[in-house]
Scaffold this active site. Structure first.
Site, PDB file in Angstrom:
ATOM      1  N   CYS A   1      11.061   3.438  14.783  1.00  0.00           N
ATOM      2  CA  CYS A   1      10.906   2.579  13.873  1.00  0.00           C
ATOM      3  C   CYS A   1      10.816   1.046  14.262  1.00  0.00           C
ATOM      4  O   CYS A   1      11.746   0.770  14.982  1.00  0.00           O
ATOM      5  CB  CYS A   1      11.610   2.764  12.655  1.00  0.00           C
ATOM      6  SG  CYS A   1      10.968   1.624  11.224  1.00  0.00           S
TER       7      CYS A   1
ATOM      8  N   ARG B   1       2.580   5.192   3.546  1.00  0.00           N
ATOM      9  CA  ARG B   1       4.207   5.254   3.015  1.00  0.00           C
ATOM     10  C   ARG B   1       4.579   3.492   3.368  1.00  0.00           C
ATOM     11  O   ARG B   1       5.524   3.018   2.848  1.00  0.00           O
ATOM     12  CB  ARG B   1       4.547   5.817   4.210  1.00  0.00           C
ATOM     13  CG  ARG B   1       6.223   5.728   4.330  1.00  0.00           C
ATOM     14  CD  ARG B   1       6.889   6.767   5.536  1.00  0.00           C
ATOM     15  NE  ARG B   1       8.266   6.991   5.106  1.00  0.00           N
ATOM     16  CZ  ARG B   1       9.168   6.047   5.836  1.00  0.00           C
ATOM     17  NH1 ARG B   1       8.981   5.213   6.479  1.00  0.00           N
ATOM     18  NH2 ARG B   1      10.413   6.263   5.495  1.00  0.00           N
TER      19      ARG B   1
END
Length: 501
Positions: A320, A416
């Site tokens: 991430c 998302r």
């Protein structure tokens, strides 16, 4: 001098109240008093208000981590898997349905063919030792027999129709049979395999072989599985917060999902609050977990909306890049402590999502207030993770990608990140590869044993005990300098081999 109390280390409220954003490696717990063996530690916990697990492990809803194989393995281990939604609603529901139709900790994934088909290469067997023959060659058709790969390889007539290599299938048993029941059945009836069929549809679910039974028995003994009130494996699923996700939710409820996670990188939004209220109004018996959050303010908004659990983490995963790209997030140790402190007041369990690289990180996450840990890279590369193995520079690896990577976004995960309506897509994750880890059925039990030993060193015999010791300022922590972190790892060696078990 005698009688003077020595202040050693810092209580959590002081350490995390200084304005620093700490991650797991930045902090260390000081040992406490031991008066029980490690095996006496109880790691059972709450995933959400009403779902209890015997193992505090949750697999992340990522398309390179969680599908059917991971779901059944995690449930068999006493944890739970959250099926990703980077696919059509019907596909996600089918994965949930497939996992809940099983009671064994693995998926055989047989290849289906018709009796008139031919096999031209051994590669057509895939990873299975046989192909399953049905009338039409599909999984939904009536089974008529199977062909063992060894029989086909030893046959001089390899190009003959599969019917000429076929052997009869033993009588089927219900897919509700658990591992021990299947092992007894094979032993008593002297069969080398047994098909399991769905009691609802009559379709073949799996074909379990003697080799499968032997392989599972060589793994550490499984604990209490995660079962619902209906005796079936607990399985969760992720959904978004868009209008079309309400239809997806219907599919998942019909498939039997026990819990849904509202999947967003920043969960403190009007979209998520509205979806929480929609779920609680229309599916009052369905547990809903909100997130992701990293602050008490974010958490409080979702708690007031009615969540049954909170997912904590923003930019802490190994793939991430949210903190780098957006300059928003929080160190995971600080995030877990802060959110858990406010969630505890409302009885809402916390899932620590991301940043888990070893058993020590799990200990820190749980003691800092989390009830479970959600893992992505820690489980990626395992036998149960989706995808095929390949070799890179002589190493056996599997693909692992962030749901914020451009590659994943092309399949729909941009929702998302609230970016599905944007013309310009900005990645908040990367695509990579992780080394083969073997089966989660082996390394998760060993990891949990290490976690128990960590709890023992802290004098905590359970998660509630650890949380109480932390809140009452009995447990003490310190920040670690860079040199201390180096010292705490392997150092000073010309070479070494690192094995956890």
């Amino acid at each position: 001098m005698e009688g003077i109390a020595i202040e050693d280390g810092f209580p959590a409220d002081r350490l995390f109240g200084q304005g620093f954003s700490y991650t797991y490696d930045d902090v260390i717990f000081l040992p406490h008093f031991i008066d029980f063996p490690a095996d006496a530690v109880d790691l059972s916990t709450q995933l959400s208000r009403n779902i209890r697990l015997s193992t505090p492990c949750v697999s992340s809803p990522m398309d390179t981590v969680t599908e059917t194989s991971m779901a059944v393995a995690m449930a068999a281990l006493g944890g739970i898997a959250i099926v990703h939604y980077n696919n059509a609603a019907s596909e996600q529901a089918a994965i949930v349905r497939s996992a809940k139709s099983r009671r064994v900790p693995f998926v055989s994934d047989p290849v289906f063919r018709s009796p008139s088909d031919q096999i031209l290469s051994a590669e057509e067997f895939g990873s299975s030792p046989f192909v399953l023959l049905t009338e039409s060659g599909s999984s939904k058709s009536k089974p008529v027999g199977l062909v063992w790969s060894v029989d086909w390889l030893n046959s001089p007539e390899k190009s003959a129709p599969l019917s000429s290599h076929m052997v009869a299938l033993p009588p089927a048993v219900p897919s509700s049979y658990d591992f021990d029941q299947l092992a007894v059945y094979l032993s008593e009836n002297e069969h080398n395999c047994v098909p399991t069929v769905s009691e609802e549809s009559g379709e073949i679910v799996d074909v379990i072989t003697e080799e499968d039974i032997g392989r599972i028995r060589r793994y550490p003994k499984l604990g209490l599985p995660s079962l619902g009130s209906d005796g079936r494996f607990l399985v969760g699923a992720a959904v978004g917060t868009r209008e079309q996700d309400k239809e997806r939710l219907q599919h998942l409820v019909k498939a039997g999902a026990d819990v849904v996670i509202l999947d967003s990188s920043q969960g403190n939004s009007s979209y998520q609050i509205e979806m929480i209220k929609h779920v609680k109004l229309n599916y009052p018996n369905l547990e809903v977990i909100g997130g992701n959050v990293v602050t008490a303010y974010q958490a409080q908004n979702l708690i007031q909306a009615g969540v049954d659990g909170l997912r904590v983490g923003m930019g802490s995963g190994s793939i991430c890049t949210t903190q780098e790209v957006c300059a928003v997030g929080r160190g995971q140790a600080t995030a877990v402590y802060k959110v858990a402190s406010i969630a505890h007041q409302s009885g809402v369990p916390v899932i620590a999502d991301g940043g888990i690289s070893n058993s020590g990180h799990i200990v820190k996450a749980l003691v800092l207030g989390a009830s479970t840990v959600m893992m992505g890279s820690f489980l990626a590369g395992s036998t149960e993770a989706p995808g095929a193995y390949e070799y890179r520079d002589g190493r056996k690896v599997k693909k692992y990608r962030g749901m914020g990577s451009l590659e994943a976004m092309t399949k729909g995960s941009d929702a998302r990140y609230l970016g599905d309506t944007l013309k310009l897509k900005i990645a908040q994750g990367v695509v990579g590869a992780v080394a083969d880890k073997g089966s989660v059925l082996k390394f998760i039990p060993y990891t949990m044993q290490a976690v128990k030993q960590g709890f023992q060193d802290l004098g905590a015999s359970s998660l509630p005990s650890a949380h109480s010791l932390l809140r009452n300022r009995v447990l003490r922590l310190e920040a670690r300098t860079g040199a201390a972190q180096v010292e705490g790892g392997v150092h000073g060696l010309v070479s070494y081999e690192k094995k956890a078990f």
